[in-house]
Design a protein around this motif. Structure first.
Motif, PDB file in Angstrom:
ATOM      1  N   GLY A 153      50.502 109.857  60.451  1.00  0.00           N
ATOM      2  CA  GLY A 153      50.760 110.696  59.291  1.00  0.00           C
ATOM      3  C   GLY A 153      52.179 110.494  58.799  1.00  0.00           C
TER       4      GLY A 153
ATOM      5  N   LEU B 264      49.235 115.011  57.934  1.00  0.00           N
ATOM      6  CA  LEU B 264      48.207 114.128  58.489  1.00  0.00           C
ATOM      7  C   LEU B 264      47.382 113.425  57.407  1.00  0.00           C
ATOM      8  CD1 LEU B 264      46.835 116.471  61.298  1.00  0.00           C
ATOM      9  CD2 LEU B 264      48.194 114.398  61.634  1.00  0.00           C
ATOM     10  N   ALA B 265      47.500 113.887  56.160  1.00  0.00           N
ATOM     11  CA  ALA B 265      46.700 113.339  55.059  1.00  0.00           C
ATOM     12  C   ALA B 265      47.225 111.971  54.621  1.00  0.00           C
ATOM     13  CB  ALA B 265      46.737 114.318  53.881  1.00  0.00           C
ATOM     14  N   PRO B 266      46.455 111.215  53.809  1.00  0.00           N
ATOM     15  CA  PRO B 266      46.958 109.939  53.287  1.00  0.00           C
ATOM     16  C   PRO B 266      48.288 110.102  52.569  1.00  0.00           C
ATOM     17  CG  PRO B 266      44.613 110.184  52.842  1.00  0.00           C
ATOM     18  CD  PRO B 266      45.076 111.501  53.396  1.00  0.00           C
TER      19      PRO B 266
ATOM     20  N   ASP C  78      51.159 110.530  50.174  1.00  0.00           N
ATOM     21  CA  ASP C  78      51.195 111.027  48.821  1.00  0.00           C
ATOM     22  C   ASP C  78      52.379 110.377  48.084  1.00  0.00           C
ATOM     23  OD1 ASP C  78      51.073 112.449  46.490  1.00  0.00           O
ATOM     24  OD2 ASP C  78      51.008 114.433  47.418  1.00  0.00           O
TER      25      ASP C  78
ATOM     26  N   SER D 299      52.045 119.956  49.748  1.00  0.00           N
ATOM     27  CA  SER D 299      51.510 119.278  48.562  1.00  0.00           C
ATOM     28  C   SER D 299      51.945 120.046  47.315  1.00  0.00           C
ATOM     29  CB  SER D 299      49.982 119.232  48.627  1.00  0.00           C
ATOM     30  OG  SER D 299      49.435 120.529  48.415  1.00  0.00           O
TER      31      SER D 299
ATOM     32  N   THR E  76      44.515 116.626  42.912  1.00  0.00           N
ATOM     33  CA  THR E  76      45.593 117.019  43.823  1.00  0.00           C
ATOM     34  C   THR E  76      45.045 117.942  44.905  1.00  0.00           C
ATOM     35  OG1 THR E  76      47.243 116.858  42.064  1.00  0.00           O
ATOM     36  CG2 THR E  76      47.851 118.127  44.018  1.00  0.00           C
ATOM     37  N   PRO E  77      45.246 117.602  46.177  1.00  0.00           N
ATOM     38  CA  PRO E  77      44.643 118.413  47.246  1.00  0.00           C
ATOM     39  C   PRO E  77      45.428 119.699  47.514  1.00  0.00           C
ATOM     40  CG  PRO E  77      45.933 116.634  48.189  1.00  0.00           C
ATOM     41  CD  PRO E  77      45.958 116.432  46.701  1.00  0.00           C
TER      42      PRO E  77
ATOM     43  N   ALA F 160      48.506 119.894  57.993  1.00  0.00           N
ATOM     44  CA  ALA F 160      47.358 119.155  57.452  1.00  0.00           C
ATOM     45  C   ALA F 160      47.812 118.132  56.413  1.00  0.00           C
ATOM     46  CB  ALA F 160      46.349 120.129  56.848  1.00  0.00           C
ATOM     47  N   TYR F 161      48.784 118.511  55.592  1.00  0.00           N
ATOM     48  CA  TYR F 161      49.312 117.592  54.577  1.00  0.00           C
ATOM     49  C   TYR F 161      50.017 116.408  55.235  1.00  0.00           C
ATOM     50  CZ  TYR F 161      52.143 116.041  50.548  1.00  0.00           C
ATOM     51  OH  TYR F 161      52.753 115.314  49.564  1.00  0.00           O
TER      52      TYR F 161
ATOM     53  N   PHE G  50      45.866 122.463  50.870  1.00  0.00           N
ATOM     54  CA  PHE G  50      45.597 122.584  52.301  1.00  0.00           C
ATOM     55  C   PHE G  50      45.710 124.029  52.774  1.00  0.00           C
ATOM     56  CE2 PHE G  50      47.070 118.312  51.392  1.00  0.00           C
ATOM     57  CZ  PHE G  50      46.132 117.522  52.034  1.00  0.00           C
TER      58      PHE G  50
ATOM     59  N   ASN H  83      53.466 112.144  55.562  1.00  0.00           N
ATOM     60  CA  ASN H  83      53.979 113.099  54.569  1.00  0.00           C
ATOM     61  C   ASN H  83      54.920 114.092  55.261  1.00  0.00           C
ATOM     62  OD1 ASN H  83      52.478 112.005  52.370  1.00  0.00           O
ATOM     63  ND2 ASN H  83      50.665 113.104  53.080  1.00  0.00           N
TER      64      ASN H  83
END
Length: 235
Positions: A143, A227-229, A231, A168, A73-74, A224-225, A76, A145
């Motif tokens: 993005g 822009l992330a893949p 979830d 996240s 689990t990331p 940042a979340y 940020f 999320n």
């Protein structure tokens, strides 16, 4: 009685037409809502009742995120958050979910506002899901999320000063543990446009210049979340 109506009745056909017209108005105004409308209204009322019965201990319980946290689990948030000084602010326990005290001075609110709306690929828009004076951070980059559409965060007006944003699982847990925020009243609930994100968080308004830095760091983690893949497990 009908001969005293203040309309030109004329022939029997005209009187008959008038009677049909009045009957149609009566029927139109007394038709009960469809079963589907009744069910939707019942679901909305149930959701509102559920929201307004939410207890503070449910909103500030970080353990709700444990089922979503794994080794992969990331996070940020760039540096561990310090614990927020003093008690949590009072917040409204029904919609709109707002901060009632410990609100920021104008200069503090403006400082945070100028910083967060300067991010690359961000457009300032009216929020799709908040009060008319709320400013949304709308993502113009790839993005997904987000809270709804491309809105991943929004800043409430200065008299409130708090934010709602999506984080996240690890970051949401830390924000709540360190007393910088609480879960949104609708987090994880089924709404008309779909389920509200589990990681939908209220971040309390900053009170000092130092807290602007910390809160801005939380907003940057949300950015940042976003822009992330996608979830999917923590939607």
């Amino acid at each position: 009685l009908t001969t005293r109506l203040a309309v030109p009745c004329g022939s029997g056909i005209q009187r008959f037409t008038l009677i049909l017209f009045l009957i149609s108005i009566f029927i139109f105004n007394t038709i009960p809502p469809s079963l589907q409308q009744e069910q939707e209204q019942e679901q909305q009322q149930h959701c509102m009742d559920d929201v307004c019965n939410t207890r503070l201990d449910e909103q500030i319980d970080p353990s709700v995120f444990l089922p979503f946290i794994k080794n992969t689990t990331p996070t940020f948030i760039s540096t561990p958050l310090p614990e927020r000084a003093g008690p949590r602010p009072s917040t409204r326990k029904c919609l709109p979910h707002s901060q009632l005290d410990q609100n920021p001075h104008e200069a503090i609110w403006q400082k945070l506002r100028e910083r967060i709306f300067a991010y690359e690929g961000i457009t300032k828009k009216k929020s799709l899901v908040s009060l008319p004076d709320t400013e949304a951070m709308w993502l113009e980059l790839p993005g997904d999320n987000c809270i709804v559409g491309k809105e991943f965060a929004h800043l409430h007006a200065q008299y409130d000063g708090s934010l709602h944003l999506r984080l996240s699982a690890k970051d949401a847990q830390e924000v709540i543990q360190k007393k910088w925020g609480e879960r949104h009243l609708l987090a994880g609930k089924q709404l008309s446009f779909g389920r509200a994100p589990v990681g939908l968080i209220m971040v309390y308004a900053p009170r000092t210049d130092e807290e602007v830095d910390i809160v801005e760091g939380i907003v940057r983690a949300s950015y940042a979340y976003a822009l992330a893949p996608v979830d999917k497990e923590f939607g």
